[in-house]
Design a protein around this motif. Sequence first.
Motif, PDB file in Angstrom:
ATOM      1  N   LEU A 158       5.464  -1.298 -12.097  1.00 31.56           N
ATOM      2  CA  LEU A 158       5.291  -1.326 -10.652  1.00 31.56           C
ATOM      3  C   LEU A 158       4.185  -2.301 -10.272  1.00 31.56           C
ATOM      4  O   LEU A 158       4.362  -3.142  -9.375  1.00 31.56           O
ATOM      5  CB  LEU A 158       4.950   0.074 -10.149  1.00 31.56           C
ATOM      6  N   SER A 159       3.073  -2.214 -10.996  1.00 30.57           N
ATOM      7  CA  SER A 159       1.964  -3.090 -10.610  1.00 30.57           C
ATOM      8  C   SER A 159       2.344  -4.544 -10.876  1.00 30.57           C
ATOM      9  O   SER A 159       1.981  -5.442 -10.130  1.00 30.57           O
ATOM     10  CB  SER A 159       0.692  -2.704 -11.361  1.00 30.57           C
ATOM     11  N   ARG A 160       3.164  -4.770 -11.926  1.00 32.94           N
ATOM     12  CA  ARG A 160       3.579  -6.153 -12.191  1.00 32.94           C
ATOM     13  C   ARG A 160       4.459  -6.669 -11.047  1.00 32.94           C
ATOM     14  O   ARG A 160       4.279  -7.774 -10.546  1.00 32.94           O
ATOM     15  CB  ARG A 160       4.359  -6.201 -13.507  1.00 32.94           C
ATOM     16  N   ASP A 161       5.393  -5.796 -10.611  1.00 32.93           N
ATOM     17  CA  ASP A 161       6.262  -6.192  -9.498  1.00 32.93           C
ATOM     18  C   ASP A 161       5.460  -6.462  -8.250  1.00 32.93           C
ATOM     19  O   ASP A 161       5.689  -7.435  -7.529  1.00 32.93           O
ATOM     20  CB  ASP A 161       7.274  -5.076  -9.213  1.00 32.93           C
ATOM     21  N   VAL A 162       4.508  -5.570  -7.984  1.00 27.96           N
ATOM     22  CA  VAL A 162       3.695  -5.720  -6.770  1.00 27.96           C
ATOM     23  C   VAL A 162       2.930  -7.031  -6.833  1.00 27.96           C
ATOM     24  O   VAL A 162       2.884  -7.797  -5.857  1.00 27.96           O
ATOM     25  CB  VAL A 162       2.734  -4.511  -6.617  1.00 27.96           C
ATOM     26  N   ARG A 200       0.847  -1.208   0.000  1.00 27.61           N
ATOM     27  CA  ARG A 200       0.000   0.000   0.000  1.00 27.61           C
ATOM     28  C   ARG A 200       0.873   1.246   0.000  1.00 27.61           C
ATOM     29  O   ARG A 200       0.607   2.212  -0.688  1.00 27.61           O
ATOM     30  CB  ARG A 200      -0.928  -0.023   1.217  1.00 27.61           C
ATOM     31  N   ARG A 201       1.949   1.141   0.821  1.00 29.63           N
ATOM     32  CA  ARG A 201       2.844   2.288   0.895  1.00 29.63           C
ATOM     33  C   ARG A 201       3.481   2.565  -0.469  1.00 29.63           C
ATOM     34  O   ARG A 201       3.589   3.696  -0.910  1.00 29.63           O
ATOM     35  CB  ARG A 201       3.923   2.016   1.939  1.00 29.63           C
ATOM     36  N   GLN A 202       3.866   1.445  -1.123  1.00 33.55           N
ATOM     37  CA  GLN A 202       4.492   1.587  -2.439  1.00 33.55           C
ATOM     38  C   GLN A 202       3.549   2.280  -3.424  1.00 33.55           C
ATOM     39  O   GLN A 202       3.933   3.202  -4.135  1.00 33.55           O
ATOM     40  CB  GLN A 202       4.816   0.198  -2.995  1.00 33.55           C
ATOM     41  N   VAL A 203       2.296   1.798  -3.414  1.00 36.98           N
ATOM     42  CA  VAL A 203       1.302   2.352  -4.338  1.00 36.98           C
ATOM     43  C   VAL A 203       1.063   3.829  -4.030  1.00 36.98           C
ATOM     44  O   VAL A 203       1.004   4.677  -4.920  1.00 36.98           O
ATOM     45  CB  VAL A 203      -0.012   1.552  -4.256  1.00 36.98           C
ATOM     46  N   LEU A 204       0.986   4.124  -2.708  1.00 38.28           N
ATOM     47  CA  LEU A 204       0.747   5.508  -2.285  1.00 38.28           C
ATOM     48  C   LEU A 204       1.898   6.402  -2.737  1.00 38.28           C
ATOM     49  O   LEU A 204       1.706   7.500  -3.259  1.00 38.28           O
ATOM     50  CB  LEU A 204       0.611   5.542  -0.764  1.00 38.28           C
ATOM     51  N   LEU A 205       3.103   5.868  -2.530  1.00 37.53           N
ATOM     52  CA  LEU A 205       4.299   6.608  -2.917  1.00 37.53           C
ATOM     53  C   LEU A 205       4.281   6.886  -4.420  1.00 37.53           C
ATOM     54  O   LEU A 205       4.572   7.984  -4.880  1.00 37.53           O
ATOM     55  CB  LEU A 205       5.527   5.774  -2.560  1.00 37.53           C
ATOM     56  N   VAL A 262       1.778   9.567  -5.140  1.00 33.78           N
ATOM     57  CA  VAL A 262       2.188  10.910  -4.728  1.00 33.78           C
ATOM     58  C   VAL A 262       3.390  11.384  -5.542  1.00 33.78           C
ATOM     59  O   VAL A 262       3.438  12.521  -5.996  1.00 33.78           O
ATOM     60  CB  VAL A 262       2.499  10.913  -3.214  1.00 33.78           C
ATOM     61  N   ALA A 263       4.349  10.481  -5.736  1.00 36.11           N
ATOM     62  CA  ALA A 263       5.605  10.925  -6.340  1.00 36.11           C
ATOM     63  C   ALA A 263       5.546  10.999  -7.862  1.00 36.11           C
ATOM     64  O   ALA A 263       6.239  11.791  -8.467  1.00 36.11           O
ATOM     65  CB  ALA A 263       6.735   9.987  -5.909  1.00 36.11           C
ATOM     66  N   ILE A 264       4.715  10.162  -8.466  1.00 34.50           N
ATOM     67  CA  ILE A 264       4.738  10.144  -9.935  1.00 34.50           C
ATOM     68  C   ILE A 264       3.415  10.580 -10.550  1.00 34.50           C
ATOM     69  O   ILE A 264       3.360  11.529 -11.324  1.00 34.50           O
ATOM     70  CB  ILE A 264       5.134   8.740 -10.440  1.00 34.50           C
ATOM     71  N   ILE A 265       2.338   9.879 -10.147  1.00 35.86           N
ATOM     72  CA  ILE A 265       1.052  10.143 -10.804  1.00 35.86           C
ATOM     73  C   ILE A 265       0.602  11.588 -10.586  1.00 35.86           C
ATOM     74  O   ILE A 265       0.214  12.275 -11.519  1.00 35.86           O
ATOM     75  CB  ILE A 265      -0.032   9.170 -10.311  1.00 35.86           C
TER      76      ILE A 265
END
Length: 654
Positions: free
Chosen positions: A413-417, A7-12, A15-18
Amino acid sequence: MASSGHRRQVLLFLVAIILPCVVLVALGLRMVVQERELSEKRVADGRRSLTNQLRQELSARLDRIALEEATTLLAQQERPTSRDYANPFVIFVAGVTNEHLTLPWEHDPRAARFRRQLDREEFAGFVNRGERAEIGSGQSGEAVAFYASALAAARDPAQAEYARLLRGRASLAAGRRSAAFRDFASVLGSSVDVVDEHGVPLALYAASRLVEADVQREAVVDRMQRTLEDPRWLPPTALYLLRDLVERLGPSSHSVGDSTASALAATVASRLESTEQVMALQRDFPRLGLAAGGLSTHNAETRWVVYGASPWLVGRSAPLGGAGDVVVAVRADTLLEAVESAVSDSSGTPGDLMVVSDETGDGELLGAAFPGLVVRFPSAAGISNDGWDVRRWFYLVALLLVLSVTLFGAYFLSRDVRRELRVAELRSRFVSAVSHELKTPLTAIRMFAETLQLGRSSDAETQTEYLETIVNESERLTRLLNNVLDFSKIERGKKEYRCRPDDLADVVRASARAMQYPLEQQQFTMNVEVEEGLPTANIDRDAIEQAILNLLANAMKYSGSSRQIGLRLRRADGQALIEVVDHGVGINPGEQQKIFEQFYRVPTSDNDGIPGTGLGLTLVRHIAEGHDGQVTVKSQPGEGSTFVIHLPLEDGRA
Ligand code: ADP
């Protein structure tokens, strides 16, 4: 833990990219929209400024023309009848008296003079008597004599030519044709200034008589040409007469060339057209909105209206000195063309500007001084938009680039997750599987050991059987632990193979022996085939044995109801092949690569309840590859599987 980490990764990521990306895209789009508006405004401004230039240029030219013509008109004593105006664009200039246009031919002083000359006593007397004899009593011969006397009494050319015209007419009636034609020919050659009270040259009447008699055609044509070349306005009557003559001469008259006749016809037609338009303008003048005290006095600019089918610009100017207003008509098309090209040249705009008369107002209105005139800009690109096209493409490409990079990032990212989530899930399943796998042999060992300890089994055979089970279960336990330990070493990159040249046949047989007891216990029959005379292979004996045992254990687990297992060692293509064959549940083609992944277990109902960790084949592959070999599988669901370990041989012969 794991899911909160994701969740943190997705949030990051959000915030940081999207977020910056969305802001960037929004800003970019806004910029594009603003730029477009700006460029449209620039185009509109450009058009307005061009329209202003056109208006100023046109106004200046027209005002100059009007002033020039009005000054010329006023400087003359008599009303001029000449069509040769100072400016080539001018079609006609006319004075305004009591809101009525005085047309150039309406006050021809020559016509007024003619009336007076005819009325002179002696001359008028002979003419009257001649006419009475000719028309009243049909005495043409007598009339000829009276007209001859009138000719003798004539004091100026107008009287003389008029008398000749009458004498010719009477001679013709009296049958004296040659005498008549002599008179007519003489009148035909008379000066253009000899006109009747309507302003029609007397020569044209003579021409008409000659054409009627079909004589002296060339002289007639020549005379008509000279009449038309005269720079003065001809009254409409004269032009109608000329048109009549042209028609009667016919297009292919034997003595007159075709081209001369048609040129004459065209000249007469165009002169008539403009003359008729002048007359129409005189009629329409009060309705044109050019009345004195109209717009023109409120406005410093002179008002110019478009008039006629082949349009003219008509304006009224009030020259200083109060000598009466002057109306000037100018050829619209040629003047507008000249103005358009002057403005195009000075503003550097490609020459596709067009001033047109358009009531629908589709274009930029030229202004209040020119009602009904609009400027058309056929190509918007003609007006500079400061490279907007290039910039727009640049913005769009940049935006697309940002978007695609972000989408790529999001995808990876989503693939890695997803992959991590799957491994996490597999790991947790692995832990419970290992616990279960450990528990089963341990329970068996403990149960048989306790039975033996309590001395409950008396006969030696049973005791041996119990002991063999304990040994067998502990071997299974060892295999399991070896697998787990080896896997952990592999994960940490610590797994090493200590290879020595060894006999593969030995290894295969040892593995078969090791599995003999469990196979027997589950009523399996194993067919072992070992090709003799194979060269040695450079191998880590324990590792290869572990790999074969893993494959045999799987063959037992996934045999279903079949009780046949095959173990073969043979040589092919310079390699040693160790094959483990079963006739069990088989594997779907889609799963055949996945089964070698760590922790992976095929999720079918057949496999439910079969214990396992998903590590066996991972290790087999690692061991095979650690020996510069590989492991392959051939399988059909429901028919069984064949796993093959390929290992290089020492001599490498095929
Ligand atoms: P496991 O401990 O589950 O047997 P493995 O890594 O040895 O783990 O095997 C992975 C999966 O491959 C198994 O769960 C099983 O679904 C499939 N599999 C392995 N060997 C066979 C076989 N001989 N027949 C059918 N399926 C097999």
